[in-house]
Design a protein around this motif. Sequence first.
Motif, PDB file in Angstrom:
ATOM      1  N   GLY A   1       0.846  -1.190   0.000  1.00  0.00           N
ATOM      2  CA  GLY A   1       0.000   0.000   0.000  1.00  0.00           C
ATOM      3  C   GLY A   1       0.876   1.231   0.000  1.00  0.00           C
TER       4      GLY A   1
ATOM      5  N   HIS B   1      -2.894  -9.481   0.098  1.00  0.00           N
ATOM      6  CA  HIS B   1      -3.361  -9.610  -1.282  1.00  0.00           C
ATOM      7  C   HIS B   1      -2.882 -10.929  -1.897  1.00  0.00           C
TER       8      HIS B   1
ATOM      9  N   TYR C   1      -2.185   0.004  -7.904  1.00  0.00           N
ATOM     10  CA  TYR C   1      -1.679  -0.787  -6.783  1.00  0.00           C
ATOM     11  C   TYR C   1      -0.516  -1.682  -7.213  1.00  0.00           C
TER      12      TYR C   1
ATOM     13  N   THR D   1      -6.970  -3.837  -2.256  1.00  0.00           N
ATOM     14  CA  THR D   1      -6.105  -3.727  -3.434  1.00  0.00           C
ATOM     15  C   THR D   1      -6.412  -4.795  -4.478  1.00  0.00           C
TER      16      THR D   1
ATOM     17  N   LYS E   1      -6.446  -1.062 -10.147  1.00  0.00           N
ATOM     18  CA  LYS E   1      -5.640  -2.246  -9.876  1.00  0.00           C
ATOM     19  C   LYS E   1      -4.208  -2.045 -10.377  1.00  0.00           C
TER      20      LYS E   1
END
Length: 304
Positions: free
Chosen positions: A62, A121, A207, A143, A204
Amino acid sequence: MDGINKNKKEPKAYFHLPGLFEFYELYKAFLPIYKDNREYFYEWSEISSIYGAPTDCLWGGGRIEFSDVESQKVLELTNKYNISARLTFSNSQLKKEHLNDKKCNELCELFEQNSGGVIIHSELLLEYLQKKYPNLYMVSSTTKVLTDFNDFLNEVKRDEFLYVVPDFRLNKSFDKLQKMTQQEKDKVEFLCNECCWFGCKDRKRCYEEVSYRNLGEKGIGHICSAPNASDGYSFSKAMENPGFISVKDIKSKYVPMGFSNFKIEGRSLGSAMILEFLLYYMVKPEYQIHVREKIYLDNMLDLF
């Protein structure tokens, strides 16, 4: 503090706050007020967890926190106030060789000893952590950008996760949200104050770019092209976002519908902005000035 809200006598909103390491000094000042002056705060609001990761964590994916605060000090603070601590290990581009990272493993070991959790994730990392640190609880990261409701619902149904943070574009899908079972609703953690463009198609990729850079690798070259992206974050702009969840929304819509968990973003912002989030979501308007005064206002201070 284990991240599970059991036997609630009356409906409440449980907040998950940003900047576990970076905003340590702010929370060190704020949490005593939260504990000792409960009349300042909405009766239906509580702090459930604070999330983040120290500087230079390979598994981080992040916004990166910059802090030199020791992990033990952070955990001593959260333990003192019975608040769960979560590591933000949401890097989506991890490979097998990254799993041996010494710093991240030491953090997981320490947080496991303190009933902590991990926001995650990577499926590779998930499998690894479940085997090596089985007492950590897992939170599915926003994410993943699960914008299709069925994909999100399937994520909620996974036993691996204690909580799932949906993409903010699903926040107002009330017709579908209300059909979820109570067990499913208890696992949903809504992102309240996202400022990102509601129509963004590249979230997306954004991230992923951060994940690559955090690994020290060349990214995919993604550059945000959202309208007014160069203006940066502003709370007033977030409030105009169709996905924004207000205090009124929480009290009159989400909590009565059976939802109780709400995430506040802001790890890359300043402590003054985080304080404004805390004031808005948790403190009664007539007492907000009292909290500000206790934390940083000085009647001899000239700002300009």
